[in-house]
Design an enzyme around this catalytic site. Sequence first.
Site, PDB file in Angstrom:
ATOM      1  N   HIS A 217      -8.266  -5.844   6.364  1.00 28.20           N
ATOM      2  CA  HIS A 217      -8.102  -7.294   6.480  1.00 28.20           C
ATOM      3  C   HIS A 217      -8.127  -7.693   7.949  1.00 28.20           C
ATOM      4  CE1 HIS A 217      -6.068  -8.101   2.298  1.00 28.20           C
ATOM      5  NE2 HIS A 217      -7.150  -7.345   2.200  1.00 28.20           N
TER       6      HIS A 217
ATOM      7  N   CYS B  48      -2.040 -12.364   3.674  1.00 27.21           N
ATOM      8  CA  CYS B  48      -1.607 -11.810   2.395  1.00 27.21           C
ATOM      9  C   CYS B  48      -0.305 -11.030   2.623  1.00 27.21           C
ATOM     10  CB  CYS B  48      -2.699 -10.901   1.817  1.00 27.21           C
ATOM     11  SG  CYS B  48      -2.796  -9.279   2.595  1.00 27.21           S
TER      12      CYS B  48
ATOM     13  N   CYS C  96      -0.642  -7.954   4.953  1.00 25.12           N
ATOM     14  CA  CYS C  96      -0.775  -8.297   6.368  1.00 25.12           C
ATOM     15  C   CYS C  96       0.527  -8.855   6.928  1.00 25.12           C
ATOM     16  CB  CYS C  96      -1.914  -9.287   6.557  1.00 25.12           C
ATOM     17  SG  CYS C  96      -3.534  -8.534   6.292  1.00 25.12           S
TER      18      CYS C  96
ATOM     19  N   GLU D 211      -6.134  -9.496   9.796  1.00 25.83           N
ATOM     20  CA  GLU D 211      -4.889  -9.368  10.546  1.00 25.83           C
ATOM     21  C   GLU D 211      -4.591  -7.901  10.855  1.00 25.83           C
ATOM     22  OE1 GLU D 211      -5.421 -10.891   7.684  1.00 25.83           O
ATOM     23  OE2 GLU D 211      -4.339 -12.784   7.539  1.00 25.83           O
TER      24      GLU D 211
END
Length: 153
Positions: free
Chosen positions: A53, A83, A86, A55
């Site tokens: 992801h 999310c 993260c 992040e």
Amino acid sequence: MNTTTHFLSEAIQLASDNVGGGGRPFGALVVRDGVVISRGVNEILATNDPTSHAEVNALRAASQSLGTPNLAGCEVYASGQPCPMCMAAIRMAGITRVRYAYSNEDAEPFGLSTAAIYADLAKPFAEQSMYIRHEPISPEPTLYRAWKDAQQG
Ligand SMILES: [Zn+2]
């Protein structure tokens, strides 16, 4: 343009560029003292890595750049609401400030919201949709005790 708008706009631009390359619409920055330390985009499709992801990728790059897993004092600017994975990674890195441009409500109509996962994770393990059980195999956490002893030695 204030700095928040500036950095969030850059995160959105990263996300937009990622879409242009066939990726998902997420970008993130790690910033310290007004300086961008790292950037990340969602690369789960390109890498076949479900944890890739924006992040998390930005955190990894920041830690490599700064030479430490402790990112206290840094801030995250993300194109979309992080999310739960993260958000936890951001917390575990020691970061205490997160800003995002698009909310889960914004993302919901496009199938990009993680609100349902947040809601599930807020429940006790036994009530979550995943099968999660603590299965103790010894009465003492000897592994942790050995680690602690090694730290003091
Ligand atoms: Zn995430």
